[in-house]
Design an enzyme around this catalytic site. Structure first.
Site, PDB file in Angstrom:
ATOM      1  N   ASP A 122       0.844  -1.192   0.000  1.00  0.00           N
ATOM      2  CA  ASP A 122       0.000   0.000   0.000  1.00  0.00           C
ATOM      3  C   ASP A 122       0.879   1.242   0.000  1.00  0.00           C
ATOM      4  O   ASP A 122       1.804   1.360   0.818  1.00  0.00           O
ATOM      5  CB  ASP A 122      -0.904   0.004   1.235  1.00  0.00           C
ATOM      6  CG  ASP A 122      -2.054   0.987   1.091  1.00  0.00           C
ATOM      7  OD1 ASP A 122      -2.374   1.373  -0.045  1.00  0.00           O
ATOM      8  OD2 ASP A 122      -2.640   1.360   2.122  1.00  0.00           O
ATOM      9  N   HIS A 129      -3.816  14.035   1.044  1.00  0.00           N
ATOM     10  CA  HIS A 129      -3.989  13.143   2.197  1.00  0.00           C
ATOM     11  C   HIS A 129      -2.767  13.168   3.109  1.00  0.00           C
ATOM     12  O   HIS A 129      -2.897  13.274   4.334  1.00  0.00           O
ATOM     13  CB  HIS A 129      -4.242  11.715   1.703  1.00  0.00           C
ATOM     14  CG  HIS A 129      -4.301  10.692   2.790  1.00  0.00           C
ATOM     15  ND1 HIS A 129      -5.325  10.629   3.701  1.00  0.00           N
ATOM     16  CD2 HIS A 129      -3.430   9.690   3.124  1.00  0.00           C
ATOM     17  CE1 HIS A 129      -5.102   9.630   4.550  1.00  0.00           C
ATOM     18  NE2 HIS A 129      -3.967   9.041   4.212  1.00  0.00           N
ATOM     19  N   ARG A 138       1.129  15.491  13.469  1.00  0.00           N
ATOM     20  CA  ARG A 138       2.366  16.168  13.883  1.00  0.00           C
ATOM     21  C   ARG A 138       2.185  17.684  13.815  1.00  0.00           C
ATOM     22  O   ARG A 138       2.839  18.368  13.024  1.00  0.00           O
ATOM     23  CB  ARG A 138       3.531  15.728  12.971  1.00  0.00           C
ATOM     24  CG  ARG A 138       3.815  14.238  13.004  1.00  0.00           C
ATOM     25  CD  ARG A 138       5.011  13.879  12.125  1.00  0.00           C
ATOM     26  NE  ARG A 138       4.781  14.228  10.726  1.00  0.00           N
ATOM     27  CZ  ARG A 138       4.121  13.473   9.853  1.00  0.00           C
ATOM     28  NH1 ARG A 138       3.602  12.312  10.246  1.00  0.00           N
ATOM     29  NH2 ARG A 138       3.968  13.858   8.596  1.00  0.00           N
ATOM     30  N   GLU A 195     -10.341   3.897   4.153  1.00  0.00           N
ATOM     31  CA  GLU A 195      -9.549   4.677   3.218  1.00  0.00           C
ATOM     32  C   GLU A 195      -9.948   4.290   1.800  1.00  0.00           C
ATOM     33  O   GLU A 195      -9.855   3.115   1.422  1.00  0.00           O
ATOM     34  CB  GLU A 195      -8.045   4.442   3.428  1.00  0.00           C
ATOM     35  CG  GLU A 195      -7.542   4.981   4.759  1.00  0.00           C
ATOM     36  CD  GLU A 195      -6.027   4.883   4.898  1.00  0.00           C
ATOM     37  OE1 GLU A 195      -5.431   5.815   5.445  1.00  0.00           O
ATOM     38  OE2 GLU A 195      -5.464   3.862   4.446  1.00  0.00           O
ATOM     39  N   GLU A 197      -9.301   3.895  -1.891  1.00  0.00           N
ATOM     40  CA  GLU A 197      -8.072   3.724  -2.649  1.00  0.00           C
ATOM     41  C   GLU A 197      -8.343   3.041  -3.992  1.00  0.00           C
ATOM     42  O   GLU A 197      -9.410   2.468  -4.217  1.00  0.00           O
ATOM     43  CB  GLU A 197      -7.052   2.904  -1.852  1.00  0.00           C
ATOM     44  CG  GLU A 197      -6.780   3.462  -0.466  1.00  0.00           C
ATOM     45  CD  GLU A 197      -5.572   2.820   0.203  1.00  0.00           C
ATOM     46  OE1 GLU A 197      -4.825   2.096  -0.485  1.00  0.00           O
ATOM     47  OE2 GLU A 197      -5.377   3.057   1.402  1.00  0.00           O
ATOM     48  N   ASP A 229      -8.868   0.310   2.506  1.00  0.00           N
ATOM     49  CA  ASP A 229      -7.829  -0.074   3.465  1.00  0.00           C
ATOM     50  C   ASP A 229      -8.310   0.331   4.854  1.00  0.00           C
ATOM     51  O   ASP A 229      -8.031   1.424   5.336  1.00  0.00           O
ATOM     52  CB  ASP A 229      -6.517   0.635   3.096  1.00  0.00           C
ATOM     53  CG  ASP A 229      -5.384   0.273   4.043  1.00  0.00           C
ATOM     54  OD1 ASP A 229      -5.364  -0.872   4.523  1.00  0.00           O
ATOM     55  OD2 ASP A 229      -4.527   1.134   4.289  1.00  0.00           O
ATOM     56  N   ARG A 233      -7.028   3.704  13.792  1.00  0.00           N
ATOM     57  CA  ARG A 233      -6.116   4.842  13.927  1.00  0.00           C
ATOM     58  C   ARG A 233      -5.452   4.910  15.298  1.00  0.00           C
ATOM     59  O   ARG A 233      -4.307   5.378  15.408  1.00  0.00           O
ATOM     60  CB  ARG A 233      -6.880   6.143  13.659  1.00  0.00           C
ATOM     61  CG  ARG A 233      -7.450   6.263  12.256  1.00  0.00           C
ATOM     62  CD  ARG A 233      -6.361   6.233  11.201  1.00  0.00           C
ATOM     63  NE  ARG A 233      -6.913   6.572   9.870  1.00  0.00           N
ATOM     64  CZ  ARG A 233      -6.217   6.533   8.774  1.00  0.00           C
ATOM     65  NH1 ARG A 233      -4.946   6.154   8.794  1.00  0.00           N
ATOM     66  NH2 ARG A 233      -6.766   6.845   7.606  1.00  0.00           N
ATOM     67  N   GLN A 236      -2.757   2.281  15.235  1.00  0.00           N
ATOM     68  CA  GLN A 236      -1.716   2.748  14.311  1.00  0.00           C
ATOM     69  C   GLN A 236      -0.849   3.830  14.950  1.00  0.00           C
ATOM     70  O   GLN A 236       0.385   3.816  14.820  1.00  0.00           O
ATOM     71  CB  GLN A 236      -2.367   3.278  13.036  1.00  0.00           C
ATOM     72  CG  GLN A 236      -1.381   3.763  11.977  1.00  0.00           C
ATOM     73  CD  GLN A 236      -2.089   4.354  10.768  1.00  0.00           C
ATOM     74  OE1 GLN A 236      -3.316   4.356  10.697  1.00  0.00           O
ATOM     75  NE2 GLN A 236      -1.324   4.841   9.820  1.00  0.00           N
ATOM     76  N   TYR A 240       3.192   2.811  15.153  1.00  0.00           N
ATOM     77  CA  TYR A 240       3.826   3.020  13.843  1.00  0.00           C
ATOM     78  C   TYR A 240       5.251   3.553  13.908  1.00  0.00           C
ATOM     79  O   TYR A 240       5.978   3.484  12.915  1.00  0.00           O
ATOM     80  CB  TYR A 240       2.955   3.906  12.952  1.00  0.00           C
ATOM     81  CG  TYR A 240       3.127   5.398  13.113  1.00  0.00           C
ATOM     82  CD1 TYR A 240       3.855   6.123  12.174  1.00  0.00           C
ATOM     83  CD2 TYR A 240       2.545   6.073  14.183  1.00  0.00           C
ATOM     84  CE1 TYR A 240       4.002   7.497  12.294  1.00  0.00           C
ATOM     85  CE2 TYR A 240       2.685   7.444  14.301  1.00  0.00           C
ATOM     86  CZ  TYR A 240       3.413   8.148  13.363  1.00  0.00           C
ATOM     87  OH  TYR A 240       3.548   9.502  13.488  1.00  0.00           O
ATOM     88  N   LYS A 249      -3.522  -1.923  10.450  1.00  0.00           N
ATOM     89  CA  LYS A 249      -3.915  -2.075   9.048  1.00  0.00           C
ATOM     90  C   LYS A 249      -4.179  -3.525   8.648  1.00  0.00           C
ATOM     91  O   LYS A 249      -4.945  -3.779   7.718  1.00  0.00           O
ATOM     92  CB  LYS A 249      -2.795  -1.532   8.141  1.00  0.00           C
ATOM     93  CG  LYS A 249      -2.510  -0.052   8.294  1.00  0.00           C
ATOM     94  CD  LYS A 249      -3.504   0.776   7.510  1.00  0.00           C
ATOM     95  CE  LYS A 249      -3.062   2.216   7.404  1.00  0.00           C
ATOM     96  NZ  LYS A 249      -3.976   3.020   6.579  1.00  0.00           N
ATOM     97  N   THR A 253      -8.315  -5.849   4.443  1.00  0.00           N
ATOM     98  CA  THR A 253      -8.310  -4.941   3.307  1.00  0.00           C
ATOM     99  C   THR A 253      -9.351  -5.468   2.329  1.00  0.00           C
ATOM    100  O   THR A 253      -9.296  -6.632   1.927  1.00  0.00           O
ATOM    101  CB  THR A 253      -6.933  -4.892   2.620  1.00  0.00           C
ATOM    102  OG1 THR A 253      -5.950  -4.464   3.566  1.00  0.00           O
ATOM    103  CG2 THR A 253      -6.942  -3.940   1.443  1.00  0.00           C
ATOM    104  N   GLU A 355      -9.630  12.397   8.062  1.00  0.00           N
ATOM    105  CA  GLU A 355      -9.600  13.742   7.486  1.00  0.00           C
ATOM    106  C   GLU A 355     -10.957  14.437   7.595  1.00  0.00           C
ATOM    107  O   GLU A 355     -11.033  15.624   7.928  1.00  0.00           O
ATOM    108  CB  GLU A 355      -9.177  13.665   6.023  1.00  0.00           C
ATOM    109  CG  GLU A 355      -7.770  13.139   5.809  1.00  0.00           C
ATOM    110  CD  GLU A 355      -7.538  12.786   4.358  1.00  0.00           C
ATOM    111  OE1 GLU A 355      -7.053  13.668   3.626  1.00  0.00           O
ATOM    112  OE2 GLU A 355      -7.851  11.640   3.965  1.00  0.00           O
TER     113      GLU A 355
END
Length: 408
Positions: A122, A129, A138, A195, A197, A229, A233, A236, A240, A249, A253, A355
């Protein structure tokens, strides 16, 4: 059935009575794997509201294997020949008596995973995004990492949990660190996301140690599907650093059941967005771009919440494949790689609830008055897409759907 006598490019005229506005006309001809009551899975092509049973229509045992893999491994010449033949069968009345018995109503079939997935990768190819997530995760720092505009960032996923559309989304559990908590806890995710995709299916393998150049993209990749996907969160965010996505993840899928051949998407090809940094030669596709003008639609419980534009993806599938193999990694028949979340610059073009809710800070208000930050048990998400067709109309990539069910 003999493959001879094929006439070549797709045309709109057909002896079939197609539903008005179908996205599955002769300019599309996507491949999938289907079964009817009491029969084994086999290969079919969607046409209107029916499926052409290729095992019955051709007599070729490659279409009775229950997977597209064996046919895809035959390569581009075989792909072209069969597409041309099927186009001829469906557009020339002379073939009707032979072909009509092999047409099955789509509402009478069960659709299966179209390919046996070998490897799954992926990518993270939407600049909108990536910048949105950078600002959310961040704050106060540059939203893009220094490497992002120089290479297609990606991660290697779990092929064994790729499933066909309609597979229930069991809420995953794992470690998470709650705000203000002294340490991690374990339990079901509280921030389940989706997500939207685009996926790319590899047909022809490559030799270990030999990179696949940009110009060989269509020699290896057969076609395009849709991917959701699913993402936990909170899991993750805790796991991560430093190696990237893992349990957040790998639980599921989802992919659409129909794979649209690249040949059906020639009219959808567009250049990638302008670059602000020069690309290294192995990624410079200025002479032969493979951006795709696909319009995605994201629906939550039937309500349209977003229309992400794939034409704005910063990295194209040809560039992704070139980067995936530049170190000599070998391709295998059935490899699947995905674009990463497709998002545009506007709020109604965002491809994830991370988002749409600004990381959970701004709930999305729905038409029935309810709100969502992340997905709740019972929610059903559907991602669909259309593209310009070679006949001047629009073709459909179908849909990928999943309903959230409680953790086990």
């Amino acid at each position: 059935m003999d493959l001879g006598g094929a006439r070549g490019p797709a045309v709109t005229a057909t002896w079939l009575d197609l539903p008005p506005g179908t996205g599955f006309g002769p300019a599309n001809l996507p491949y999938g794997v289907f079964a009817t009551a009491g029969t084994a899975p086999r290969t079919g092509i969607a046409i209107g509201d029916r499926v052409l049973d290729l095992a019955a229509a051709t007599g070729d045992p490659v279409h009775a294997t229950g997977s597209l893999n064996a046919f895809l491994a035959r390569g581009p010449a075989a792909w072209r020949d069969l597409r041309a033949a099927v186009t001829d069968w469906l557009t020339d009345e002379a073939h009707r008596a032979r072909v009509e018995p092999a047409l099955v109503p789509r509402d009478a079939v069960t659709l299966h995973l179209p390919v046996a997935v070998a490897d799954y990768v992926d990518f993270y190819s939407s600049r909108h995004h990536a910048e949105n997530l950078g600002r959310i995760l961040r704050p106060g720092t540059e939203p893009l990492a220094p490497n992002w505009c120089h290479l297609p960032v990606g991660y290697h996923g779990r092929a064994g949990t790729v499933r066909v559309s309609g597979t229930p989304v069991v809420r995953p559990s794992g470690q998470r660190r709650d705000a203000g908590g002294a340490g991690p806890t374990v339990g079901p995710t509280r921030r389940l996301d989706m997500e939207a995709e685009v996926g790319f299916v590899v047909g022809v393998p490559s030799e270990l140690g030999t990179p696949v150049p940009l110009g060989a993209f269509a020699d290896h990749v057969f076609g395009v599907c849709l991917v959701d996907d699913w993402s936990a969160r909170d899991l993750q965010a805790w796991e991560y650093v430093p190696l990237g996505p893992f349990l957040g993840k790998s639980f599921l899928t989802s992919v659409s059941p129909w794979v649209v051949p690249l040949a059906a998407l020639e009219a959808a090809r567009v250049p990638a967005p302008a670059r602000e940094v020069p690309l290294l030669p192995y990624l410079d596709d200025g002479r032969d771009p493979w951006g795709l003008d696909l319009t995605l639609e994201v629906r939550l419980n039937g309500e349209l919440v977003s229309c992400p534009p794939a034409a704005q993806l910063y990295w194209t599938p040809a560039q992704q494949l070139a980067h995936l193999t530049v170190n000599g990694a070998a391709l295998r028949t059935g490899d699947l790689y995905a674009s990463g979340t497709v998002s545009g610059p506007r709020r109604d073009q965002l491809g994830s609830f991370m988002e749409l809710s600004e990381g959970g800070a701004v709930p999305l208000r729905l038409a029935d008055g309810t709100t969502r930050t992340f997905l709740e048990d019972g929610d059903e998400v559907t991602v669909g897409a259309t593209a310009p067709g070679t006949d001047g109309g629009r073709i459909s990539l179908g849909e990928v759907t999943g309903r959230v069910v409680p953790a086990r």
